[in-house]
Design a protein around this motif. Structure first.
Motif, mmCIF file in Angstrom:
data_model
loop_
_atom_site.group_PDB
_atom_site.id
_atom_site.type_symbol
_atom_site.label_atom_id
_atom_site.label_comp_id
_atom_site.label_asym_id
_atom_site.label_seq_id
_atom_site.Cartn_x
_atom_site.Cartn_y
_atom_site.Cartn_z
ATOM 1 N N UNK A 25 1.196 -1.484 -0.049
ATOM 2 C CA UNK A 25 0.079 0.118 -0.081
ATOM 3 C C UNK A 25 0.827 1.466 0.457
ATOM 4 N N UNK A 26 0.444 1.938 -0.669
ATOM 5 C CA UNK A 26 1.019 3.448 -0.366
ATOM 6 C C UNK A 26 1.054 4.276 0.907
ATOM 7 N N UNK A 27 1.987 5.000 1.543
ATOM 8 C CA UNK A 27 2.252 5.022 2.720
ATOM 9 C C UNK A 27 3.118 3.690 3.796
ATOM 10 N N UNK A 28 3.577 2.781 3.058
ATOM 11 C CA UNK A 28 4.077 2.149 3.890
ATOM 12 C C UNK A 28 5.379 1.857 3.070
ATOM 13 N N UNK A 29 6.272 0.822 4.880
ATOM 14 C CA UNK A 29 7.542 0.340 4.006
ATOM 15 C C UNK A 29 7.484 -1.567 4.138
ATOM 16 N N UNK A 30 7.661 -1.983 3.550
ATOM 17 C CA UNK A 30 6.856 -3.350 3.147
ATOM 18 C C UNK A 30 8.467 -4.189 3.187
ATOM 19 N N UNK A 31 8.867 -5.184 4.000
ATOM 20 C CA UNK A 31 9.651 -5.859 3.755
ATOM 21 C C UNK A 31 9.527 -6.801 3.747
ATOM 22 N N UNK A 178 10.332 9.212 3.037
ATOM 23 C CA UNK A 178 9.066 9.485 1.770
ATOM 24 C C UNK A 178 7.978 9.177 1.909
ATOM 25 N N UNK A 179 7.609 7.981 3.416
ATOM 26 C CA UNK A 179 6.662 7.462 3.905
ATOM 27 C C UNK A 179 6.117 8.492 4.443
ATOM 28 N N UNK A 180 6.713 9.492 5.287
ATOM 29 C CA UNK A 180 5.830 10.593 5.411
ATOM 30 C C UNK A 180 5.245 11.547 4.290
ATOM 31 N N UNK A 181 5.876 11.116 2.718
ATOM 32 C CA UNK A 181 4.721 11.954 2.123
ATOM 33 C C UNK A 181 3.902 11.090 1.052
ATOM 34 N N UNK A 182 3.714 9.901 2.022
ATOM 35 C CA UNK A 182 2.403 8.736 1.108
ATOM 36 C C UNK A 182 3.530 8.037 0.337
ATOM 37 N N UNK A 183 4.931 7.567 0.106
ATOM 38 C CA UNK A 183 5.137 7.505 -0.801
ATOM 39 C C UNK A 183 4.862 5.842 -0.354
ATOM 40 N N UNK A 184 5.810 4.756 -1.393
ATOM 41 C CA UNK A 184 5.931 3.129 -1.056
ATOM 42 C C UNK A 184 7.569 2.743 -0.881
ATOM 43 N N UNK A 185 7.504 1.830 -0.254
ATOM 44 C CA UNK A 185 8.499 1.273 -0.108
ATOM 45 C C UNK A 185 8.498 0.488 0.059
ATOM 46 N N UNK A 186 9.321 -0.608 -1.195
ATOM 47 C CA UNK A 186 8.898 -2.311 -0.754
ATOM 48 C C UNK A 186 10.695 -3.116 -0.995
ATOM 49 N N UNK A 187 10.766 -3.808 0.281
ATOM 50 C CA UNK A 187 12.998 -3.977 -0.194
ATOM 51 C C UNK A 187 13.367 -5.802 0.621
ATOM 52 N N UNK A 188 13.909 -6.237 0.132
ATOM 53 C CA UNK A 188 13.780 -7.778 0.758
ATOM 54 C C UNK A 188 15.435 -7.021 0.884
ATOM 55 N N UNK A 189 15.189 -7.895 2.672
ATOM 56 C CA UNK A 189 17.340 -8.195 3.256
ATOM 57 C C UNK A 189 17.107 -9.165 4.440
ATOM 58 N N UNK A 190 17.936 -9.155 4.353
ATOM 59 C CA UNK A 190 18.469 -10.689 5.252
ATOM 60 C C UNK A 190 18.872 -10.252 7.125
ATOM 61 N N UNK A 191 18.652 -8.862 6.883
ATOM 62 C CA UNK A 191 18.802 -8.509 7.888
ATOM 63 C C UNK A 191 17.400 -8.404 9.315
ATOM 64 N N UNK A 192 16.973 -9.147 9.671
ATOM 65 C CA UNK A 192 15.615 -9.024 10.094
ATOM 66 C C UNK A 192 15.608 -8.235 11.034
ATOM 67 N N UNK A 193 16.085 -8.232 12.142
ATOM 68 C CA UNK A 193 15.779 -6.716 12.972
ATOM 69 C C UNK A 193 15.273 -5.649 12.797
ATOM 70 N N UNK A 194 16.504 -4.701 11.770
ATOM 71 C CA UNK A 194 16.133 -3.792 10.344
ATOM 72 C C UNK A 194 14.599 -3.858 9.951
ATOM 73 N N UNK A 195 14.665 -4.861 9.496
ATOM 74 C CA UNK A 195 13.185 -5.563 8.785
ATOM 75 C C UNK A 195 11.883 -4.801 10.022
ATOM 76 N N UNK A 196 12.409 -5.566 11.359
ATOM 77 C CA UNK A 196 11.353 -5.676 12.202
ATOM 78 C C UNK A 196 11.005 -4.397 13.067
ATOM 79 N N UNK A 197 12.243 -3.275 12.918
ATOM 80 C CA UNK A 197 11.248 -1.669 13.348
ATOM 81 C C UNK A 197 11.680 -1.433 12.725
ATOM 82 N N UNK A 198 11.976 -1.480 10.973
ATOM 83 C CA UNK A 198 11.341 0.095 10.393
ATOM 84 C C UNK A 198 10.220 -0.351 9.247
ATOM 85 N N UNK A 199 9.829 -1.446 9.642
ATOM 86 C CA UNK A 199 8.980 -1.986 8.798
ATOM 87 C C UNK A 199 7.418 -2.032 8.962
#
Length: 234
Positions: A25-31, A178-199
Motif C-alpha cells: 500500500x501507499x505510505x508503508x514500508x514493506x519487508x 518518503x513514507x511521510x510523503x505517502x510514498x511506497x517502499x518495498x525491499x528484501x533483506x536478511x537483516x531481520x532486526x532492521x525489518x522488524x523496527x522499520x517496517x
C-alpha cells in the motif's frame, strides 16, 4: 500501490514463484524476507519489469507492468543488490543519465544530487569513474540515482549490503521521509532486526510460495521476527 495478483514464474519445469498474491500500500514500508533462492529477487525483478512472468499480473497504481511497462516504470525506482552500473562513466554522468531518462528538470536534479551526495558523503567522488569505487560506493551511486527523480515507489533488493553504518542510518532516514510523503517502499533483506523496527508490513516467502503476509504485529505476535522466520524455515 502495488498489486501482485496470482503471479507464477517458471524456469523450465521449476516454479520460482507459485501463485503469489499480496498488495503493497501507499505510505508503508514493506519487508520481503526469505532464504537465498526463495524467490525474492525473482518477484522484485518481475515487479520492476526486468523479468517476464508466466501467469497473473502486477499492477502499479492500477496499471499493468505487462501492458503499460513504461508508464509503470516512470513511477518507480529500483536499487538492485549488486549495483551494475556503467563503470567507465563518471559517477555524476551516470546519475545525470538516469535523470535524463526520467526527464528530471535541471533545478530538481541539481538539488537532489547535492542533497544525497552530501548525505552519503560521496560528493568529492562524483567526478571519479565508477570502476574505481568499492561496492559500498557503487551502492551509494545507485541510491542517489534512484532518489534523484523523486520516485513514488522505491523498490530495493538487499539495500543495506555493503553500506557503512552511517549510510545504513541515512537510508533508513530517507525511507521514513518518503513514507511521510505517502510514498511506497518495498525491499528484501536478511537483516531481520532492521525489518522488524522499520517496517509496517512483511511477507515471508519459501521455495517460491508465500508463507505469511500481514502487519508486523500480526506476523510476529509476541516473538521476534527472527524467531518467526526460523520457525517457518525449520
Amino acid at each position: 500501490m502495488i498489486e501482485i495478483k496470482n503471479v507464477t514464474k517458471k524456469y523450465g519445469e521449476k516454479s520460482a514463484l507459485k501463485n503469489i498474491s499480496f498488495n503493497i500500500n501507499n505510505g508503508e514500508i514493506f519487508a520481503f524476507i526469505g532464504h537465498n533462492g526463495a524467490g525474492k529477487t525473482t518477484l522484485i525483478k518481475s515487479i520492476v519489469g526486468i523479468h517476464e512472468f508466466d501467469e497473473g499480473d502486477i499492477l502499479i497504481n492500477g496499471k499493468s507492468i505487462k501492458t503499460k511497462p513504461i508508464e509503470c516504470k516512470k513511477q518507480m525506482a529500483f536499487v538492485p543488490d549488486n549495483p551494475e552500473l556503467y563503470e567507465q562513466m563518471k559517477a555524476i554522468d551516470f546519475i545525470n543519465f538516469v535523470c535524463d531518462m526520467y526527464e528530471v528538470p535541471q533545478n530538481v536534479r541539481e538539488e537532489n544530487i547535492k542533497k544525497y551526495s552530501k548525505m552519503f558523503e560521496i560528493e568529492d567522488n562524483l567526478n571519479d569513474t565508477i570502476d574505481s569505487f568499492s561496492h559500498g560506493m557503487k551502492q551509494k551511486i545507485a541510491l542517489i540515482s534512484a532518489l534523484a527523480h523523486n520516485p513514488d515507489i522505491l523498490i530495493m533488493d538487499e539495500p543495506f549490503v555493503g553500506l557503512d553504518p552511517k549510510a545504513v542510518f541515512d537510508v533508513k532516514k530517507v525511507m521514513n521521509e518518503m513514507i511521510e510523503q505517502g510514498k511506497t517502499i518495498f525491499f528484501s533483506t536478511h537483516i531481520l532486526d532492521v525489518a522488524e523496527k522499520l517496517c509496517s508490513r512483511v511477507a515471508i516467502i519459501k521455495n517460491g510460495e508465500l508463507l505469511k503476509v500481514g502487519s508486523m504485529a500480526e506476523i510476529k505476535g509476541d516473538k521476534s521476527l527472527e524467531k518467526v522466520f526460523l520457525d517457518l524455515e525449520g
